[in-house]
Design an enzyme around this catalytic site. Sequence first.
Site, PDB file in Angstrom:
ATOM      1  N   LYS A   1       2.731   2.371  -6.629  1.00 45.88           N
ATOM      2  CA  LYS A   1       2.348   1.510  -7.753  1.00 45.88           C
ATOM      3  C   LYS A   1       1.582   2.270  -8.826  1.00 45.88           C
ATOM      4  CE  LYS A   1      -0.389  -1.003  -5.264  1.00 45.88           C
ATOM      5  NZ  LYS A   1      -0.356  -0.255  -4.009  1.00 45.88           N
TER       6      LYS A   1
ATOM      7  N   GLU B   1     -15.536   2.897 -14.525  1.00 49.80           N
ATOM      8  CA  GLU B   1     -15.617   2.357 -13.159  1.00 49.80           C
ATOM      9  C   GLU B   1     -16.345   1.022 -13.213  1.00 49.80           C
ATOM     10  OE1 GLU B   1     -17.338   5.823 -11.239  1.00 49.80           O
ATOM     11  OE2 GLU B   1     -15.354   6.391 -10.506  1.00 49.80           O
TER      12      GLU B   1
ATOM     13  N   HIS C   1      -6.358  10.994  -7.217  1.00 51.26           N
ATOM     14  CA  HIS C   1      -5.887  10.185  -8.351  1.00 51.26           C
ATOM     15  C   HIS C   1      -6.303  10.806  -9.685  1.00 51.26           C
ATOM     16  CE1 HIS C   1      -3.862   6.601  -6.899  1.00 51.26           C
ATOM     17  NE2 HIS C   1      -4.647   6.658  -5.844  1.00 51.26           N
TER      18      HIS C   1
ATOM     19  N   ALA D   1       0.845  -1.198   0.000  1.00 47.79           N
ATOM     20  CA  ALA D   1       0.000   0.000   0.000  1.00 47.79           C
ATOM     21  C   ALA D   1       0.879   1.246   0.000  1.00 47.79           C
ATOM     22  CB  ALA D   1      -0.902   0.007   1.232  1.00 47.79           C
ATOM     23  N   ARG D   2       0.486   2.258  -0.811  1.00 50.45           N
ATOM     24  CA  ARG D   2       1.198   3.529  -0.905  1.00 50.45           C
ATOM     25  C   ARG D   2       2.687   3.336  -1.235  1.00 50.45           C
ATOM     26  NH1 ARG D   2      -1.687   5.898  -2.097  1.00 50.45           N
ATOM     27  NH2 ARG D   2      -2.956   6.976  -0.592  1.00 50.45           N
TER      28      ARG D   2
ATOM     29  N   SER E   1     -12.432   0.333  -7.789  1.00 47.14           N
ATOM     30  CA  SER E   1     -12.866   0.731  -6.432  1.00 47.14           C
ATOM     31  C   SER E   1     -14.264   1.343  -6.460  1.00 47.14           C
ATOM     32  CB  SER E   1     -11.882   1.711  -5.820  1.00 47.14           C
ATOM     33  OG  SER E   1     -12.151   3.010  -6.257  1.00 47.14           O
TER      34      SER E   1
HETATM   35  N1  LIG Z   1     -14.011   4.608  -8.659  1.00 47.46           N
HETATM   36  C1  LIG Z   1     -12.842   5.199  -8.966  1.00 47.46           C
HETATM   37  N2  LIG Z   1     -11.725   4.768  -8.342  1.00 47.46           N
HETATM   38  C2  LIG Z   1     -10.545   5.336  -8.666  1.00 47.46           C
HETATM   39  C3  LIG Z   1     -10.442   6.372  -9.636  1.00 47.46           C
HETATM   40  N3  LIG Z   1      -9.144   6.742  -9.712  1.00 47.46           N
HETATM   41  C4  LIG Z   1      -8.464   5.956  -8.832  1.00 47.46           C
HETATM   42  N4  LIG Z   1      -9.302   5.112  -8.197  1.00 47.46           N
HETATM   43  C5  LIG Z   1      -8.988   4.063  -7.206  1.00 47.46           C
HETATM   44  O1  LIG Z   1      -7.978   4.473  -6.316  1.00 47.46           O
HETATM   45  C6  LIG Z   1      -7.323   3.291  -5.820  1.00 47.46           C
HETATM   46  C7  LIG Z   1      -5.857   3.527  -5.582  1.00 47.46           C
HETATM   47  O2  LIG Z   1      -5.724   4.563  -4.623  1.00 47.46           O
HETATM   48  P1  LIG Z   1      -4.823   4.479  -3.307  1.00 47.46           P
HETATM   49  O3  LIG Z   1      -5.505   3.610  -2.304  1.00 47.46           O
HETATM   50  O4  LIG Z   1      -4.553   5.888  -2.933  1.00 47.46           O
HETATM   51  O5  LIG Z   1      -3.486   3.812  -3.837  1.00 47.46           O
HETATM   52  P2  LIG Z   1      -2.464   2.815  -3.138  1.00 47.46           P
HETATM   53  O6  LIG Z   1      -2.579   1.542  -3.909  1.00 47.46           O
HETATM   54  O7  LIG Z   1      -2.633   2.731  -1.656  1.00 47.46           O
HETATM   55  O8  LIG Z   1      -1.097   3.541  -3.329  1.00 47.46           O
HETATM   56  P3  LIG Z   1      -0.025   3.485  -4.462  1.00 47.46           P
HETATM   57  O9  LIG Z   1       0.783   2.234  -4.237  1.00 47.46           O
HETATM   58  O10 LIG Z   1       0.804   4.718  -4.237  1.00 47.46           O
HETATM   59  O11 LIG Z   1      -0.740   3.487  -5.775  1.00 47.46           O
HETATM   60  C8  LIG Z   1      -7.512   2.216  -6.856  1.00 47.46           C
HETATM   61  O12 LIG Z   1      -8.141   1.102  -6.261  1.00 47.46           O
HETATM   62  C9  LIG Z   1      -8.431   2.842  -7.905  1.00 47.46           C
HETATM   63  O13 LIG Z   1      -9.476   1.963  -8.288  1.00 47.46           O
HETATM   64  C10 LIG Z   1     -11.639   6.812 -10.290  1.00 47.46           C
HETATM   65  O14 LIG Z   1     -11.638   7.691 -11.152  1.00 47.46           O
HETATM   66  N5  LIG Z   1     -12.800   6.190  -9.912  1.00 47.46           N
END
Ligand SMILES: Nc1nc2c(ncn2[C@@H]2O[C@H](COP(=O)(O)OP(=O)(O)OP(=O)(O)O)[C@@H](O)[C@H]2O)c(=O)[nH]1
Length: 169
Positions: free
Chosen positions: A15, A62, A50, A11-12, A36
Amino acid sequence: MAPIIFITGGARSGKSTRAEARIREFGGPRVYIATSRPEDDEMRARIAAHVAQRGPGWRTVEEPLDLPGALRDTDGDGGPCLVDCLTLWLSNLMWAKRDWAANVAALEVALEARQNPVVLVSNEVGMGIVPENALARAFRDAQGRLNQRIAACADEVELVVSGLPLRVK
Ligand SMILES: Nc1nc2c(ncn2[C@@H]2O[C@H](COP(=O)(O)OP(=O)(O)OP(=O)(O)O)[C@@H](O)[C@H]2O)c(=O)[nH]1
């Protein structure tokens, strides 16, 4: 055959940023498939961040459950596609009591058929202590199996650690 690039990490770990950099290598209009579901304000804020980071030049789809269908529907003229992320997709399938293994098989078929490049993001969730509850253990095991299967059909695999990509395939 279009390249399949699989990016995994904690996480974070950076990626998503890495996945966006990889997909920019292909140029042209891009598709973002988000798995998501924005269920609370914190998640909505994350998503807004994002979207701002992605900037223009993306079509966002989505799709929390039918990822194979979304990959088929966005192929053809759709251009390269970023799938973020397989962990929430798996979690959505398990909460909906869908057959996740059958869905992973359908994802493999959809990936093999793609005409345009795909970058898929996932998480390494099994590196901590063994979870206490059975559902969390089942999820951890399913995530490990899913990652192995997508890594096997990918042309390239990267592990992102502290913002740095390590090429593992
Ligand atoms: N529904 C929706 N989800 C989005 C959109 N853009 C990004 N996301 C979601 O944001 C999520 C990732 O965000 P984070 O939880 O901040 O990322 P992370 O995986 O913890 O961190 P990193 O490793 O830095 O990427 C993914 O599951 C995407 O599906 C969008 O436009 N719509």
